[in-house]
Design a protein around this motif. Structure first.
Motif, mmCIF file in Angstrom:
data_model
loop_
_atom_site.group_PDB
_atom_site.id
_atom_site.type_symbol
_atom_site.label_atom_id
_atom_site.label_comp_id
_atom_site.label_asym_id
_atom_site.label_seq_id
_atom_site.Cartn_x
_atom_site.Cartn_y
_atom_site.Cartn_z
ATOM 1 N N LEU A 30 52.421 -4.930 27.497
ATOM 2 C CA LEU A 30 51.463 -4.461 26.507
ATOM 3 C C LEU A 30 51.225 -5.569 25.494
ATOM 4 C CD1 LEU A 30 52.839 -0.866 25.734
ATOM 5 C CD2 LEU A 30 51.031 -1.500 27.346
ATOM 6 N N ASP A 31 50.151 -5.462 24.748
ATOM 7 C CA ASP A 31 49.888 -6.410 23.682
ATOM 8 C C ASP A 31 50.932 -6.233 22.580
ATOM 9 O OD1 ASP A 31 47.993 -8.241 22.086
ATOM 10 O OD2 ASP A 31 48.221 -6.480 20.785
ATOM 11 N N THR A 32 51.526 -7.340 22.153
ATOM 12 C CA THR A 32 52.630 -7.273 21.196
ATOM 13 C C THR A 32 52.209 -6.648 19.876
ATOM 14 O OG1 THR A 32 53.761 -9.173 22.170
ATOM 15 C CG2 THR A 32 54.307 -8.633 19.888
ATOM 16 N N ALA A 33 51.102 -7.090 19.300
ATOM 17 C CA ALA A 33 50.681 -6.580 17.993
ATOM 18 C C ALA A 33 50.389 -5.086 18.049
ATOM 19 C CB ALA A 33 49.458 -7.346 17.503
ATOM 20 N N ARG A 34 49.703 -4.637 19.092
ATOM 21 C CA ARG A 34 49.405 -3.205 19.223
ATOM 22 C C ARG A 34 50.677 -2.396 19.399
ATOM 23 N NH1 ARG A 34 44.953 -2.170 23.664
ATOM 24 N NH2 ARG A 34 45.436 -0.043 23.016
ATOM 25 N N ALA A 35 51.619 -2.933 20.181
ATOM 26 C CA ALA A 35 52.880 -2.232 20.398
ATOM 27 C C ALA A 35 53.669 -2.134 19.094
ATOM 28 C CB ALA A 35 53.700 -2.948 21.468
ATOM 29 N N GLN A 36 53.672 -3.193 18.297
ATOM 30 C CA GLN A 36 54.385 -3.165 17.023
ATOM 31 C C GLN A 36 53.770 -2.152 16.068
ATOM 32 O OE1 GLN A 36 54.366 -7.310 15.849
ATOM 33 N NE2 GLN A 36 56.329 -7.716 16.838
ATOM 34 N N THR A 37 52.455 -2.042 16.073
ATOM 35 C CA THR A 37 51.786 -1.048 15.232
ATOM 36 C C THR A 37 52.200 0.364 15.622
ATOM 37 O OG1 THR A 37 49.873 -2.450 14.775
ATOM 38 C CG2 THR A 37 49.546 -0.071 14.619
ATOM 39 N N GLU A 38 52.209 0.649 16.918
ATOM 40 C CA GLU A 38 52.581 1.995 17.383
ATOM 41 C C GLU A 38 54.055 2.271 17.119
ATOM 42 O OE1 GLU A 38 52.598 5.766 18.871
ATOM 43 O OE2 GLU A 38 50.861 4.527 18.344
ATOM 44 N N LEU A 39 54.905 1.269 17.324
ATOM 45 C CA LEU A 39 56.331 1.469 17.080
ATOM 46 C C LEU A 39 56.581 1.713 15.593
ATOM 47 C CD1 LEU A 39 59.105 1.504 18.479
ATOM 48 C CD2 LEU A 39 59.322 -0.919 17.895
ATOM 49 N N ALA A 40 55.898 0.969 14.725
ATOM 50 C CA ALA A 40 56.041 1.172 13.286
ATOM 51 C C ALA A 40 55.608 2.577 12.883
ATOM 52 C CB ALA A 40 55.223 0.134 12.523
ATOM 53 N N LEU A 41 54.536 3.078 13.493
ATOM 54 C CA LEU A 41 54.064 4.425 13.187
ATOM 55 C C LEU A 41 55.104 5.468 13.586
ATOM 56 C CD1 LEU A 41 51.842 6.329 12.222
ATOM 57 C CD2 LEU A 41 50.830 6.193 14.515
ATOM 58 N N ARG A 42 55.673 5.319 14.775
ATOM 59 C CA ARG A 42 56.701 6.268 15.220
ATOM 60 C C ARG A 42 57.924 6.208 14.312
ATOM 61 N NH1 ARG A 42 56.629 6.947 21.760
ATOM 62 N NH2 ARG A 42 54.370 6.856 22.021
ATOM 63 N N TRP A 43 58.280 4.993 13.896
ATOM 64 C CA TRP A 43 59.438 4.840 13.029
ATOM 65 C C TRP A 43 59.184 5.499 11.672
ATOM 66 C CZ3 TRP A 43 60.334 2.158 8.420
ATOM 67 C CH2 TRP A 43 61.688 1.976 8.083
ATOM 68 N N LEU A 44 57.989 5.325 11.116
ATOM 69 C CA LEU A 44 57.665 5.946 9.839
ATOM 70 C C LEU A 44 57.725 7.468 9.919
ATOM 71 C CD1 LEU A 44 54.670 3.847 8.473
ATOM 72 C CD2 LEU A 44 56.974 3.986 7.498
ATOM 73 N N ARG A 45 57.281 8.029 11.028
ATOM 74 C CA ARG A 45 57.312 9.491 11.179
ATOM 75 C C ARG A 45 58.730 10.032 11.139
ATOM 76 N NH1 ARG A 45 52.889 9.386 16.040
ATOM 77 N NH2 ARG A 45 50.991 9.489 14.741
ATOM 78 N N SER A 46 59.683 9.227 11.556
ATOM 79 C CA SER A 46 61.073 9.652 11.558
ATOM 80 C C SER A 46 61.828 9.225 10.312
ATOM 81 C CB SER A 46 61.784 9.100 12.801
ATOM 82 O OG SER A 46 63.122 9.554 12.850
ATOM 83 N N TYR A 47 61.541 8.002 9.820
ATOM 84 C CA TYR A 47 62.349 7.426 8.746
ATOM 85 C C TYR A 47 61.602 7.278 7.420
ATOM 86 C CZ TYR A 47 65.518 6.374 12.560
ATOM 87 O OH TYR A 47 66.352 6.492 13.644
ATOM 88 N N GLY A 48 60.303 7.510 7.403
ATOM 89 C CA GLY A 48 59.572 7.370 6.168
ATOM 90 C C GLY A 48 59.887 8.492 5.183
ATOM 91 N N PRO A 49 59.821 8.231 3.864
ATOM 92 C CA PRO A 49 59.376 6.973 3.270
ATOM 93 C C PRO A 49 60.426 5.874 3.408
ATOM 94 C CG PRO A 49 60.107 8.477 1.559
ATOM 95 C CD PRO A 49 60.155 9.243 2.838
ATOM 96 N N ALA A 50 59.928 4.672 3.635
ATOM 97 C CA ALA A 50 60.801 3.513 3.792
ATOM 98 C C ALA A 50 60.048 2.274 3.330
ATOM 99 C CB ALA A 50 61.232 3.373 5.247
#
Length: 387
Positions: free
Chosen positions: A211-231
């Motif tokens: 997968l494209d690295t930048a797009r994958a990082q964006t999606e991973l960051a979104l999933r992480w925020l849903r679990s760990y946000g606010p951060a």
């Protein structure tokens, strides 16, 4: 700017990390998805983290997902550390982190081969890897020692860091196997011994489509925020191991929204995730060393009293087994040699909390059974409790 209190952050841990009893799922895959990734440096942590959250904790259920249908995947990824993620999340972690880790592992191995000065080069490594894959295809699965017996090249020894203070002679088997695993060409199969063992067998596998690295990082960051946000940016940078520029691009791409914390610091949440959530029923948990709920943030002050750190962390900053009450770390626990769970509260939490913690300890002892567990990274309180 909207403020999210420390209390609300602790409520989110109970709900989003599936620790309140009413939140507990039936599937280990649901646990991995909710937490994004389970720390897997210590093989037992995966089982302990999953079963602490399952409605019906069972070793066999986790083993089935890891080794039978492979809906849970081990990857060398964030911070060059081994994690377990769901098959759905794996391509994101692969593109965001694991691909770069694998490339670095290959470069490092080729550098060591070249510096050894015995004519071992990229062609030799490619031929050795093909022999390993052929041996695994023929056998189905094999341990590292079995592969070394079947592939003579794996018994080669090289001098690492020649001419330097740290010069040493090492075998190449573990390094070759590590590169193949990092690239997804082989994977860990069932271990030798019990589920607590890190002596894995290996089996052939197919690398995932890139997968494209930048797009994958964006999606991973979104999933992480849903679990760990606010951060904070620092929290995400620490968890992923990305550079600050990558963190900021991922947060912007994810549409992260800015909020204020109780300490006045700026943090981020997923889009439309600024609202408060109702507190679940009171909950207690006994979580293992390196559990995601204890390792999800660089700044853990909202759920970890500063005075508890000396007892609960080793010298390298690894957190040990922890006792939780309603989103706060209130003590630590261990399993004695006879299998009895023991714990010490570092915060006075009252009779109701003590009763709930005792029930969780009984639940843990029941599903662990006769297996004995010693954390890979031992902390002062864990050592004291088992001493």
């Amino acid at each position: 700017m909207h403020r999210i209190s420390d209390e609300q952050r602790r409520i989110r841990i109970g709900r989003r990390h599936l620790l309140a009893p009413s939140m507990r799922p039936e599937s280990p895959v649901a646990v991995a998805d909710a937490l994004v990734a389970l720390h897997a440096t210590d093989a037992a942590t995966v089982f302990l983290s999953a079963c602490a959250r399952l409605r019906a904790p069972e070793v066999a259920a986790v083993e089935k997902r890891l080794y039978q249908d492979v809906s849970l995947v081990r990857l060398l990824s964030m911070r060059n550390t081994l994690f377990v993620v769901s098959e759905e999340t794996a391509p994101l972690v692969e593109a965001s982190n694991a691909r770069a880790v694998a490339a670095k592992e290959r470069r490092t191995l080729l550098k060591h081969l070249t510096e050894d000065g015995n004519g071992l080069d990229e062609q030799w490594l490619a031929a050795t890897e093909e022999s390993v894959l052929a041996a695994l295809t023929a056998r189905g699965s094999a341990t590292g020692s079995e592969l070394s017996a079947a592939v003579p090249a794996l018994r080669t020894r090289i001098t690492v860091f020649p001419g330097k203070k740290q010069e040493t002679v090492q075998g190449v088997a573990s390094r070759v196997i590590r590169v193949l695993a990092a690239e997804g060409r082989i994977r860990r199969d069932r271990p030798r011994g019990s589920w607590t063992s890190s002596q894995f067998r290996w089996t052939a596998s197919e690398p995932r489509a890139g997968l494209d690295t930048a797009r994958a990082q964006t999606e991973l960051a979104l999933r992480w925020l849903r679990s760990y946000g606010p951060a904070s940016e620092g929290d995400l940078k620490w968890w992923t191991g990305w550079g600050l520029g990558q963190v900021r691009r991922a947060l912007a791409g994810a549409g992260a929204e800015e909020v204020e914390l109780d300490n006045g610091a700026t943090a981020w949440v997923a889009p439309q995730d600024q609202g408060s959530e109702p507190a679940p029923e009171p909950w207690a948990a006994l979580l293992p060393a390196l559990d995601p709920s204890a390792m999800g943030w660089a700044d853990r002050g909202f759920h970890l009293p500063a005075g508890h750190r000396a007892a609960l962390f080793d010298r390298s900053g690894n957190i040990g087994p922890t006792v939780w009450w309603n989103g706060l770390i209130v003590g630590g626990w261990a399993l004695r040699a006879d299998g009895e769970p023991v714990w010490r509260l570092l915060t006075d939490v009252g009779r109701d909390a003590s009763t709930a913690i005792e029930a969780e300890a009984s639940r843990l002892a029941h599903w662990v059974g006769e297996v004995r567990i010693t954390p890979r990274f031992r902390t002062p309180l864990e050592r004291e409790l088992t001493g």
